[in-house]
Design a protein around this motif. Structure first.
Motif, PDB file in Angstrom:
ATOM      1  N   VAL A  33       0.866  -1.185   0.000  1.00 50.71           N
ATOM      2  CA  VAL A  33       0.000   0.000   0.000  1.00 50.71           C
ATOM      3  C   VAL A  33       0.899   1.231   0.000  1.00 50.71           C
ATOM      4  CG1 VAL A  33      -1.769   1.290   1.236  1.00 50.71           C
ATOM      5  CG2 VAL A  33      -1.839  -1.206   1.220  1.00 50.71           C
ATOM      6  N   CYS A  34       0.717   2.099  -0.991  1.00 49.27           N
ATOM      7  CA  CYS A  34       1.568   3.269  -1.110  1.00 49.27           C
ATOM      8  C   CYS A  34       0.784   4.414  -1.744  1.00 49.27           C
ATOM      9  CB  CYS A  34       2.819   2.961  -1.931  1.00 49.27           C
ATOM     10  SG  CYS A  34       2.467   2.339  -3.579  1.00 49.27           S
ATOM     11  N   GLU A  35       1.419   5.579  -1.768  1.00 52.17           N
ATOM     12  CA  GLU A  35       0.825   6.778  -2.360  1.00 52.17           C
ATOM     13  C   GLU A  35       1.661   7.187  -3.572  1.00 52.17           C
ATOM     14  OE1 GLU A  35       0.607   9.730   0.645  1.00 52.17           O
ATOM     15  OE2 GLU A  35      -0.971   8.713   1.782  1.00 52.17           O
ATOM     16  N   ILE A  36       0.972   7.484  -4.691  1.00 48.27           N
ATOM     17  CA  ILE A  36       1.648   7.859  -5.932  1.00 48.27           C
ATOM     18  C   ILE A  36       0.960   9.087  -6.523  1.00 48.27           C
ATOM     19  CG2 ILE A  36       2.352   5.494  -6.449  1.00 48.27           C
ATOM     20  CD1 ILE A  36       0.040   5.369  -8.462  1.00 48.27           C
ATOM     21  N   GLU A  37       1.620   9.687  -7.500  1.00 46.56           N
ATOM     22  CA  GLU A  37       1.029  10.805  -8.225  1.00 46.56           C
ATOM     23  C   GLU A  37      -0.091  10.289  -9.131  1.00 46.56           C
ATOM     24  OE1 GLU A  37       1.548  14.034  -8.027  1.00 46.56           O
ATOM     25  OE2 GLU A  37       2.977  13.748  -6.391  1.00 46.56           O
ATOM     26  N   PRO A  38      -1.215  11.009  -9.213  1.00 47.51           N
ATOM     27  CA  PRO A  38      -2.326  10.524 -10.046  1.00 47.51           C
ATOM     28  C   PRO A  38      -1.982  10.402 -11.521  1.00 47.51           C
ATOM     29  CG  PRO A  38      -3.061  12.249  -8.540  1.00 47.51           C
ATOM     30  CD  PRO A  38      -1.574  12.223  -8.468  1.00 47.51           C
ATOM     31  N   SER A  39      -1.018  11.193 -12.010  1.00 47.62           N
ATOM     32  CA  SER A  39      -0.724  11.194 -13.441  1.00 47.62           C
ATOM     33  C   SER A  39      -0.043   9.925 -13.916  1.00 47.62           C
ATOM     34  CB  SER A  39       0.147  12.408 -13.783  1.00 47.62           C
ATOM     35  OG  SER A  39       1.336  12.385 -13.027  1.00 47.62           O
ATOM     36  N   ILE A  40       0.543   9.138 -13.010  1.00 46.04           N
ATOM     37  CA  ILE A  40       1.273   7.946 -13.434  1.00 46.04           C
ATOM     38  C   ILE A  40       0.479   6.668 -13.194  1.00 46.04           C
ATOM     39  CG2 ILE A  40       3.477   9.072 -12.976  1.00 46.04           C
ATOM     40  CD1 ILE A  40       3.683   7.382 -10.433  1.00 46.04           C
ATOM     41  N   LEU A  41      -0.805   6.792 -12.888  1.00 51.04           N
ATOM     42  CA  LEU A  41      -1.598   5.602 -12.605  1.00 51.04           C
ATOM     43  C   LEU A  41      -1.699   4.690 -13.824  1.00 51.04           C
ATOM     44  CD1 LEU A  41      -3.443   3.973 -10.725  1.00 51.04           C
ATOM     45  CD2 LEU A  41      -5.363   5.382 -11.503  1.00 51.04           C
ATOM     46  N   ARG A  42      -1.932   5.257 -15.011  1.00 48.58           N
ATOM     47  CA  ARG A  42      -2.070   4.443 -16.210  1.00 48.58           C
ATOM     48  C   ARG A  42      -0.775   3.686 -16.513  1.00 48.58           C
ATOM     49  NH1 ARG A  42      -6.555   6.219 -19.172  1.00 48.58           N
ATOM     50  NH2 ARG A  42      -8.156   6.679 -17.599  1.00 48.58           N
ATOM     51  N   SER A  43       0.381   4.377 -16.394  1.00 49.56           N
ATOM     52  CA  SER A  43       1.649   3.702 -16.669  1.00 49.56           C
ATOM     53  C   SER A  43       1.928   2.608 -15.645  1.00 49.56           C
ATOM     54  CB  SER A  43       2.792   4.722 -16.677  1.00 49.56           C
ATOM     55  OG  SER A  43       2.894   5.364 -15.416  1.00 49.56           O
ATOM     56  N   CYS A  44       1.484   2.800 -14.395  1.00 45.98           N
ATOM     57  CA  CYS A  44       1.647   1.756 -13.381  1.00 45.98           C
ATOM     58  C   CYS A  44       0.863   0.506 -13.750  1.00 45.98           C
ATOM     59  CB  CYS A  44       1.213   2.271 -12.017  1.00 45.98           C
ATOM     60  SG  CYS A  44       2.250   3.588 -11.344  1.00 45.98           S
ATOM     61  N   GLU A  45      -0.353   0.688 -14.233  1.00 45.43           N
ATOM     62  CA  GLU A  45      -1.170  -0.453 -14.623  1.00 45.43           C
ATOM     63  C   GLU A  45      -0.528  -1.229 -15.768  1.00 45.43           C
ATOM     64  OE1 GLU A  45      -4.933   1.245 -15.541  1.00 45.43           O
ATOM     65  OE2 GLU A  45      -5.587   1.380 -13.444  1.00 45.43           O
ATOM     66  N   GLU A  46       0.037  -0.512 -16.727  1.00 48.93           N
ATOM     67  CA  GLU A  46       0.655  -1.185 -17.865  1.00 48.93           C
ATOM     68  C   GLU A  46       1.905  -1.958 -17.452  1.00 48.93           C
ATOM     69  OE1 GLU A  46       1.367   1.803 -20.745  1.00 48.93           O
ATOM     70  OE2 GLU A  46      -0.764   2.150 -21.202  1.00 48.93           O
ATOM     71  N   LYS A  47       2.732  -1.376 -16.567  1.00 51.44           N
ATOM     72  CA  LYS A  47       3.953  -2.054 -16.158  1.00 51.44           C
ATOM     73  C   LYS A  47       3.661  -3.252 -15.260  1.00 51.44           C
ATOM     74  CE  LYS A  47       7.104   1.862 -16.603  1.00 51.44           C
ATOM     75  NZ  LYS A  47       8.094   2.731 -15.921  1.00 51.44           N
ATOM     76  N   LEU A  48       2.637  -3.164 -14.433  1.00 52.06           N
ATOM     77  CA  LEU A  48       2.319  -4.288 -13.552  1.00 52.06           C
ATOM     78  C   LEU A  48       1.747  -5.473 -14.305  1.00 52.06           C
ATOM     79  CD1 LEU A  48       0.897  -2.637 -10.323  1.00 52.06           C
ATOM     80  CD2 LEU A  48       3.008  -3.889 -10.584  1.00 52.06           C
ATOM     81  N   LYS A  49       1.173  -5.230 -15.483  1.00 52.95           N
ATOM     82  CA  LYS A  49       0.701  -6.358 -16.296  1.00 52.95           C
ATOM     83  C   LYS A  49       1.858  -7.241 -16.721  1.00 52.95           C
ATOM     84  CE  LYS A  49      -3.448  -4.112 -18.131  1.00 52.95           C
ATOM     85  NZ  LYS A  49      -4.122  -3.588 -19.352  1.00 52.95           N
ATOM     86  N   GLY A  50       3.035  -6.634 -16.921  1.00 53.46           N
ATOM     87  CA  GLY A  50       4.201  -7.417 -17.326  1.00 53.46           C
ATOM     88  C   GLY A  50       4.743  -8.301 -16.232  1.00 53.46           C
ATOM     89  N   VAL A  51       4.482  -7.958 -14.966  1.00 49.58           N
ATOM     90  CA  VAL A  51       4.954  -8.788 -13.837  1.00 49.58           C
ATOM     91  C   VAL A  51       3.802  -9.546 -13.195  1.00 49.58           C
ATOM     92  CG1 VAL A  51       6.911  -7.276 -13.391  1.00 49.58           C
ATOM     93  CG2 VAL A  51       4.735  -6.833 -12.241  1.00 49.58           C
TER      94      VAL A  51
END
Length: 356
Positions: free
Chosen positions: A212-230
């Motif tokens: 559980v962490c806090e991130i900037e809202p603008s990078i949410l989409r890129s986080c979803e794409e990178k986590l699909k790879g792992v």
């Protein structure tokens, strides 16, 4: 003794209507609708056409009661069926509203935009949201004007960018939960460092690890794409993470000013100081003007009001709020206490999740 002959008028004059106008083939066509029903029809909230139209008739001038010519209707719409023509004018026509109605709509949308901005931003020093009054004052400072053709969400995004450029304010972080298998957790940790994520907690459930962490809202989409790879996934826990504790920035600023002398005041502090000075000066002027004039006591608010201003006082939000408290057997509030209570009620409204 002569009497004046009263000739019957062959026109049906309509009043208190919302006029929808459409220009086609060089002619103007209008329909008479009930107030506040056209927007409900266009947003598909109202389904009954009879609840929208005052009459299934097409006019060339609603205010004068002049009906449209049948030849003009046939030439412009290809039919003389007034109901079908009314439907087309409802969908494509321009809604004519009065100046007061337009002012009320813009004021309501301005408050809605300010509410979204308040919910999605924080003070970077205290990590707490600003009050709705402060947000509206900052929006006036950057000369923001409501565009009725854009949604409140789109305009709130633009306002936030402007405020970040001029004032100490930033977007509230998203609180999310990243979940990934234990074998892929090392790559997830590298991504967390890359995203500058603020880790709050970490849990392991068998072969799966969640963070559980806090991130900037603008990078949410890129986080979803990178986590699909792992083989991981993202779960949004809160769209705006605020610091726990006090309810407003103004209270924190007041406490800090009492304990530590301010060396350098930021723009927000200056604005709040100006607001306080204006309220104090207005109260002193009212006291000076009230001396020697006839006054009446408002039992709901427990204050003396000048006779000329008593009617305006009864229409104010302060009086209406205290009237409701009086009916419920509660003591009256001062104008400042009433403003704070109304702001707290506004801030507790349930907002929809906006995906920025």
């Amino acid at each position: 003794m002569s009497r004046t002959l009263v000739q019957p008028v062959g026109q049906k004059r309509l009043t208190n209507v919302a006029v929808v106008r459409l220009r086609k083939h060089g002619h103007r066509f209008e329909i008479a609708c009930f107030p506040n029903k056209v927007l409900s029809w266009r947003s598909h909230v109202e389904k009954d056409l009879d609840e929208v139209l005052q009459s299934h008739t097409v006019y060339s001038n609603v205010s004068k009661g002049v009906l449209a010519n049948s030849k003009d209707l046939l030439k412009a719409f290809g039919t003389e069926d007034h109901t079908k023509i009314c439907l087309e004018i409802l969908d494509k026509g321009e809604l004519q509203v009065s100046g007061k109605e337009r002012e009320v709509q813009l004021s309501a949308q301005f408050h809605e935009i300010a509410t979204i901005v308040m919910d999605k931003t924080i003070n970077p020093d205290t990590r707490r949201p600003y009050t709705i009054t402060m947000i509206e004052r900052l929006m006036h400072e950057v000369h923001f004007a409501v565009d009725p053709n854009l949604t409140s969400k789109e305009q709130a995004l633009r306002v936030i960018k402007k405020l970040i450029e001029h004032f100490p304010i930033k977007r509230a972080p998203l609180r999310v939960r990243f979940t990934a298998p234990n074998s892929k957790f090392a790559s997830l940790t590298e991504n967390l460092d890359e995203w500058n994520a603020n880790v709050i907690s970490k849990d392991e459930f068998g072969s799966i690890t969640s963070v559980v962490c806090e991130i900037e809202p603008s990078i949410l989409r890129s986080c979803e794409e990178k986590l699909k790879g792992v083989q991981g996934r993202v779960e949004v826990l809160s769209v705006s993470a605020h610091a726990e504790g006090g309810s407003s920035v103004d209270q924190d600023d007041a406490q800090e000013s009492q304990s530590v002398p301010a060396v350098e005041t930021d723009p927000v502090a200056r604005i709040s100081e100006v607001m306080q000075k204006q309220s104090i000066s207005s109260e002193m002027e009212n006291l000076d003007q009230g001396q020697g004039k006839h006054q009446r006591r408002c039992k709901e608010c427990d204050v003396l009001v000048e006779d000329k201003l008593y009617r305006e006082h009864c229409k104010s939000g302060w009086h209406k709020h205290n009237y409701t408290r009086h009916k419920n057997g509660l003591p009256p509030l001062s104008q400042e206490e009433c403003l704070v209570e109304m702001e707290l009620a506004d801030s507790k409204r349930d907002l929809k999740d906006y995906d920025f």
